[in-house]
Design an enzyme around this catalytic site. Structure first.
Site, PDB file in Angstrom:
ATOM      1  CB  ILE A  12      -0.971   0.006   1.192  1.00  0.00           C
ATOM      2  CG1 ILE A  12      -1.936  -1.178   1.094  1.00  0.00           C
ATOM      3  CG2 ILE A  12      -1.758   1.323   1.246  1.00  0.00           C
ATOM      4  CD1 ILE A  12      -2.775  -1.202  -0.183  1.00  0.00           C
ATOM      5  CB  SER A 153     -10.662  -2.637   5.120  1.00  0.00           C
ATOM      6  OG  SER A 153     -12.034  -2.956   4.891  1.00  0.00           O
ATOM      7  CB  CYS A 154      -9.234  -2.940   0.063  1.00  0.00           C
ATOM      8  SG  CYS A 154      -8.942  -4.626   0.654  1.00  0.00           S
ATOM      9  CG  HIS A 181      -8.239 -10.201  -0.424  1.00  0.00           C
ATOM     10  ND1 HIS A 181      -6.909 -10.013  -0.705  1.00  0.00           N
ATOM     11  CD2 HIS A 181      -8.724  -8.999  -0.033  1.00  0.00           C
ATOM     12  CE1 HIS A 181      -6.597  -8.749  -0.480  1.00  0.00           C
ATOM     13  NE2 HIS A 181      -7.682  -8.106  -0.081  1.00  0.00           N
ATOM     14  NE  ARG A 236      -5.843 -12.716   2.838  1.00  0.00           N
ATOM     15  CZ  ARG A 236      -4.846 -12.582   3.716  1.00  0.00           C
ATOM     16  NH1 ARG A 236      -3.691 -13.194   3.492  1.00  0.00           N
ATOM     17  NH2 ARG A 236      -4.994 -11.827   4.784  1.00  0.00           N
TER      18      ARG A 236
END
Length: 343
Positions: A12, A153-154, A181, A236
């Site tokens: 980020i 958050s995203c 994700h 994930r």
């Protein structure tokens, strides 16, 4: 113009710096310092070359302890703690906290106690921070007097515009989200001992891995009327970037697929212009790499069951989209400070 420091120069942090130069934020935000434990040569190298987002769009070099971008010189420090940096000497107006290591207000307060006037967090924080902001939804809650703000958050930035649109259209009774994700840097390439979360000891490139998510808490904080009404899970998957949320919502009033998609298209061109996208094309996740929007709804996947159960597929670039929203919040804060100074 705000004099900005980036604390933590990972995925980020580097996306934030890149977006400042690539997406027109440089005329309002001037990065004067980066704090990262790595050495200056590695910082320079990972700025210039990025597997996910490509080469940096401007010349990058090193001069002593400075990262040089075009004509800008950015002083790089390697401090482990906020109090180990002389923020007053750097004359920093705002720290973009991108390490992910600080979430409790008492932790972030260490920056303020060390001389930082304002901190914007690149992660969800506890309820004691001054504000949690999803740009486009509630940025008006930021004030010039605040010192510690979270850009959420995203995933929260992804779902809130969609939930807000559905709430206005037909009312939200309850629902669930499944976040799919991309892999993150808290996962090893091969199985490794590095965390107490046993699932996160497993190879990121070999498995689909369930993980914990705080999205439900994020939704409740931004839309209190939905507290306890949205269940959230996450997994994930072995991709570098771009994630998707599979959302199922029970609406109060009956709707059709056409009504839902039309409402989202209207929101994408009005309240959430440049933040919420809508598409009817046949897409794969890679198509949204480097997309600066918070969410792109795939209208081809919208379903309505029995008039009340709405199923949506919501794409988002979990790095680039979020970095741009963080900078939108920073610029909003900057405008408040400038306007206040003029009065």
């Amino acid at each position: 113009m705000l004099r900005v420091a980036i604390n933590g120069y990972g995925r980020i942090g580097r996306s934030v710096l890149r977006a400042i130069y690539e997406n027109g934020f440089r005329d309002r935000l001037h990065v004067v310092a980066i704090n990262e434990l790595s050495d200056i040569e590695t910082i320079s190298y990972l700025t210039r070359y990025d597997t996910t987002h490509g080469r940096f769009p401007k010349p990058v070099s090193v001069r002593g302890q400075n990262l040089v971008i075009g004509e800008d010189e950015i002083f790089c420090t390697n401090a482990k703690a906020p109090e180990d940096i002389d923020w007053a000497e750097l004359n920093v107006d705002l720290v973009l906290e991108c390490s992910g290591a600080f979430s409790a207000r008492e932790q972030v307060q260490r920056f303020v106690d060390a001389g930082v006037p304002r901190v914007l967090l690149s992660q969800p924080a506890d309820a004691e921070v001054d504000a949690t902001i999803v740009y486009g939804f509630n940025e008006s809650k930021v004030t010039a007097e605040q010192t510690i703000v979270s850009a959420a958050s995203c995933t929260t930035n992804c779902v809130i515009p969609v939930l807000d649109t559905l709430q206005s259209l037909a009312g939200v009774v309850h629902g669930t989200t499944q976040t799919i994700h991309s892999a993150m840097n808290d996962q090893p390439v091969i199985d490794a001992y590095h965390t107490n979360d046993l699932r996160l000891t497993r190879s990121a490139i070999s498995s689909i891995i369930p993980v914990n998510t705080g999205l439900g808490r994020g939704i409740a904080r931004l839309m209190p009327e939905l507290a306890g009404k949205i269940g959230c899970n996450a997994i994930r998957v072995p991709t570098l970037n771009v994630s998707v949320i599979d959302m199922v919502i029970q609406t109060e009033h009956p709707v059709t697929v056409e009504q839902v998609n039309t409402a989202l298209q209207v929101a994408a061109s009005s309240k959430y212009a440049n933040l919420l996208g809508y598409t009817q094309e046949a897409h794969a996740s890679v198509d949204f790499n480097h997309d600066p929007r918070s969410v792109i709804v795939d209208g081809t996947q919208t379903q309505v069951v029995d008039g009340h159960m709405v199923k949506l597929l919501c794409w988002f670039d979990n790095e680039w989209g979020y970095a741009n929203r963080m900078l939108d919040v920073a610029c909003y804060w900057q405008k408040l400070l400038v306007d206040g100074a003029q009065h």
